[in-house]
Design a protein around this motif. Structure first.
Motif, PDB file in Angstrom:
ATOM      1  N   THR A 140     -56.925   1.041  97.916  1.00 52.08           N
ATOM      2  CA  THR A 140     -55.814   0.272  98.500  1.00 52.08           C
ATOM      3  C   THR A 140     -55.496   0.733  99.893  1.00 52.08           C
ATOM      4  N   LEU A 187     -56.334   4.351  94.124  1.00 53.61           N
ATOM      5  CA  LEU A 187     -55.510   4.646  95.295  1.00 53.61           C
ATOM      6  C   LEU A 187     -56.329   4.579  96.558  1.00 53.61           C
ATOM      7  N   GLU A 188     -57.573   5.048  96.480  1.00 50.24           N
ATOM      8  CA  GLU A 188     -58.451   5.051  97.640  1.00 50.24           C
ATOM      9  C   GLU A 188     -58.864   3.632  98.022  1.00 50.24           C
TER      10      GLU A 188
END
Length: 158
Positions: A158, A155-156
């Motif tokens: 993207t 997630l980090e």
């Protein structure tokens, strides 16, 4: 994943929330902090425990990353720990602008007392479990933590 898989995960979510609340907001953390015998607040003590469990000096940015906090918050906690003699800064021989934070002997002892209290409490909570159940819990919880951490890292990115 099937709908049954989704239902299984959904059924676990309230238990994770219950466990997280019981540990972070319950009397267990207070009890363990009392056993450590130091007068710092919970966030500062979390920094000390993180440093102790890491087993090596860390930059403030590394502490913040491991704890998923912002650097100014960690800086304030480190300053509190320094005032209480629980951590010390050491300079980076390659870059004088950077310092590493490590527990002092007193900080290590306090973090160890805290950890021993938690270990004793959790050991007591599952003492009636079979050896296999305790082994399964450790194996699956480690796997779960690793997989969730890896997934969060995506997630980090993207």
């Amino acid at each position: 994943m099937s709908s049954a898989d989704d239902d299984q995960i959904l059924a676990v979510m309230p238990r994770l929330a219950q466990l997280g609340t019981a540990i972070s907001r319950g009397r267990l953390t207070e009890h363990a902090m009392d056993s450590a015998g130091v007068g710092v607040d919970r966030p500062a003590f979390s920094v000390l425990v993180t440093l102790h469990l890491t087993g090596k000096p860390l930059r403030i940015s590394e502490i913040a990353e491991r704890m998923q906090l912002v650097q100014p918050h960690v800086t304030r906690q480190v300053q509190q720990l320094e005032r209480h003699g629980l951590v010390r800064r050491t300079g980076d021989p390659n870059d004088r602008r950077v310092s590493f934070i490590e527990p002092t002997d007193e900080g290590r002892v306090a973090a160890e007392r805290y950890a021993r209290t938690l270990i004793g409490w959790f050991t007591g909570a599952i003492a009636h479990w079979s050896e296999q159940d305790r082994a399964d819990l450790g194996r699956l919880l480690a796997r779960f933590a690793d997989d969730v951490t890896a997934r969060l890292a995506t997630l980090e990115d993207t």
